[in-house]
Design a protein around this motif. Structure first.
Motif, PDB file in Angstrom:
ATOM      1  N   GLY A  97      -7.363  -2.726  26.460  1.00 12.67           N
ATOM      2  CA  GLY A  97      -6.139  -2.382  27.162  1.00 12.67           C
ATOM      3  C   GLY A  97      -4.888  -2.949  26.550  1.00 12.67           C
ATOM      4  O   GLY A  97      -4.918  -3.972  25.846  1.00 12.67           O
ATOM      5  N   THR A 101      -1.661  -3.153  31.233  1.00 18.03           N
ATOM      6  CA  THR A 101      -2.942  -3.223  31.932  1.00 18.03           C
ATOM      7  C   THR A 101      -3.492  -4.637  31.960  1.00 18.03           C
ATOM      8  O   THR A 101      -3.970  -5.114  32.995  1.00 18.03           O
ATOM      9  CB  THR A 101      -3.965  -2.284  31.253  1.00 18.03           C
ATOM     10  N   GLU A 537      -7.290   2.960  31.146  1.00 19.76           N
ATOM     11  CA  GLU A 537      -6.484   3.608  30.100  1.00 19.76           C
ATOM     12  C   GLU A 537      -7.230   4.737  29.386  1.00 19.76           C
ATOM     13  O   GLU A 537      -6.670   5.366  28.494  1.00 19.76           O
ATOM     14  CB  GLU A 537      -6.026   2.562  29.077  1.00 19.76           C
TER      15      GLU A 537
END
Length: 545
Positions: A97, A101, A537
């Motif tokens: 990430g 995130t 993601e």
């Protein structure tokens, strides 16, 4: 997708270190997800660009790096995180990430929700605190062992603990307002790591890096890495002047300690070689010497940086050769231990370094700019305090503000874009700058949108400035930095080589270093979606086969 295959006969004709990469293995790797590795060794070389790797391999076709490239897949258009700092860069490789995130934007940031270190009355405390994940957290930042108290340093450093979170000073940590307890680096990470997933599968894990604060890679459980070796790079370097980054020879010596730790792990021991524990399934290290060579104008009688655009000077070239020797030693040890056929080696970098064109350098002292912004804010808002709560400016601008309103973020943006003055070029001469050296500013909601987080997120910078090419914010003498958003910061190498990979593949599709994390799990026969950031993601496994 564009994949260009190097002739297999040419690859096998060289006496490759990764001798286990046979035709049969390449064919098996192409068959599908059934083929996997038993070990993944990740090597991150700070500052290394894809252009550096390509040039070195072309000029040294018999080198260990060349053999590594020929024995697997080379991704020629890989990019690291933006900001391109060590912490978000490394965290991305091991979580899948980006900063929005993971919650990790830099190694030194600000959080508007946490409480200052040392807070005991959490009900009455005002939130907002620097989150420093550097050597400052060590019990003794001047000591290579971060304050463990080993005798005989630096020669005894391999006896450093594999649980460096015990070397962090809790009095220096921010405080969680809900629990009123210190927030350790691993607790600060918002998602789980490759190491945690591997541990849950019963696999052994190890890692080596440059600060005890790399405890963050343990993940929220705090248990991801069984053997974490973190000699402090910014400690006083015995026999040198300053810390281990101020003299390039010192940095090489420092890197050699971490390389030896990994050699011990390949042999089936812990990093100190004191206990037989078995070779880890996921392990590796970070190397710093290339980064030092890029930043220093000179060291050990050699010119640092680049002599012309993209052409390494003698100090950088020397350190590319140093890295090549470390790679050669590691892969040779894998061969000696008959692990070359079951181990995948991943080579990449946390970040690049900018600029690689010395004529573009413009060193701007950011201190007067920030002071001017605070002065202007207080002049237009009588009774107000400083606007800037925290700032990080290397070759980008990250500002966290005490007033996070739209009016305040707009004020900061307009002020920065209105400033001009003189910086310092590579030769120490005055060089003019405009717009505070930035080409684009994202402020307030635009900054939150840029990082894909909700406006008002307590971690996101209120102002994110993309610097003009060549700008480095410093009052000192360094000639390159990282953290920015230009190609020199972002374009890093990515090679996946050895077990479960085909030989001699050149992949020109754009990829990101965060894809390393799910790829590691896939190579080990584990589920990439076990990573929270991968799910959030939709991070893809690298196209290895």
């Amino acid at each position: 997708m564009t994949r260009r295959y190097v002739r297999l006969a040419a690859t096998l004709g060289a006496a490759g270190v990764l001798a286990g990469s046979t035709v049969a293995q390449a064919a098996a790797a192409e068959e599908g997800p059934g083929a996997h590795a038993e070990h993944v060794l990740l090597v991150s070389v700070d500052g290394l660009h894809q252009s550096d790797l390509a040039r070195f391999v072309a000029e040294h076709p018999q080198s260990a790096l060349a053999r590594l490239v020929r024995g697997g897949v080379e991704y020629t258009h890989a990019s690291t995180t933006n900001p391109s700092d060590s912490f978000p860069g490394m965290v991305a490789q091991l979580t899948g990430g980006g900063p929005g995130t993971t919650g990790v934007y830099y190694d030194d940031t600000y959080n508007a929700a946490l409480l200052p270190a040392g807070t005991t009355d959490c009900k009455g405390a005002k939130p907002g605190v620097e989150v420093d994940l550097t050597e400052d957290l060590d019990k003794n930042q001047d000591a290579l062992d971060a304050g463990q108290g080993l005798a005989g340093l630096p020669g005894s450093i391999l006896r450093m603990t594999g649980r460096p979170q015990t070397l962090l000073d809790p009095a220096k940590l921010p405080v969680d307002p809900h629990t009123c307890k210190p927030v350790y680096p691993h607790t600060y990470l918002q998602v789980n790591t490759v190491f945690e997933v591997a541990r849950e599968a019963g696999l052994r894990t190890a890692w080596s890096d440059k600060h005890a604060a790399y405890d963050i890679l343990n993940g929220p459980s705090g248990q991801g890495i069984q053997d974490l070796f973190t000699p402090e790079i910014n400690s006083t370097a015995t026999g040198y002047s300053g810390d281990w980054t101020k003299d390039n020879q010192a940095t090489e010596q420092y890197d050699s300690y971490k390389a030896q730790a990994v050699l011990n792990e390949i042999d089936g021991y812990d990093h100190s070689r004191s206990e037989k524990v078995g070779t880890p399934a996921v392990f590796g290290l970070n190397l710093q010497s290339v980064s030092t060579a890029q930043k220093l104008k000179g060291s050990d009688g050699l010119q640092g940086g680049y002599v012309s655009k993209g052409v390494p000077g003698p100090l950088v070239e020397k350190n590319l050769e140093f890295v090549d020797r470390q790679i050669g030693a590691l892969t040779e040890e894998l061969r000696k231990q008959h692990l070359d056929g079951s181990t995948t080696v991943v080579l990449s970098a946390k970040h690049g370094q900018s600029p690689i064109d010395p004529t573009a350098l413009n060193r701007i002292d950011d201190g007067p700019l920030l002071d001017g912004l605070n002065t202007a804010w207080k002049a237009s808002h009588p009774g107000a305090g400083d606007l800037v709560a925290h700032a990080v400016d290397d070759d980008g601008v990250l500002l966290w503000l005490n007033d996070r309103s739209a009016a305040a973020t707009e004020f900061a943006e307009n002020y920065l874009l209105a400033q001009s003055g003189n910086g310092v070029d590579i030769d120490g001469k005055a060089r003019p700058f405009t717009r505070s050296g930035v080409e684009k500013v994202y402020a307030g909601e635009e900054a939150a949108d840029y990082f894909h987080v909700t406006p008002g997120d307590p971690r996101v910078p209120d102002v994110f400035g993309v610097a003009q090419y060549g700008v480095v914010y410093t009052g000192g003498s360094k000639i390159a930095e990282h953290g920015g958003a230009h190609a020199d910061d972002l374009d890093v190498p990515l090679v996946v080589s050895g077990a479960a990979t085909p030989d001699g593949v050149r992949e020109d599709e754009k990829v990101e270093t965060k894809q390393i994390a799910p790829t590691i799990l896939k190579l080990l026969g584990l589920k990439p979606n076990a990573l929270q950031a991968v799910r959030e993601e939709h991070t893809r496994v690298l196209p290895v086969r």
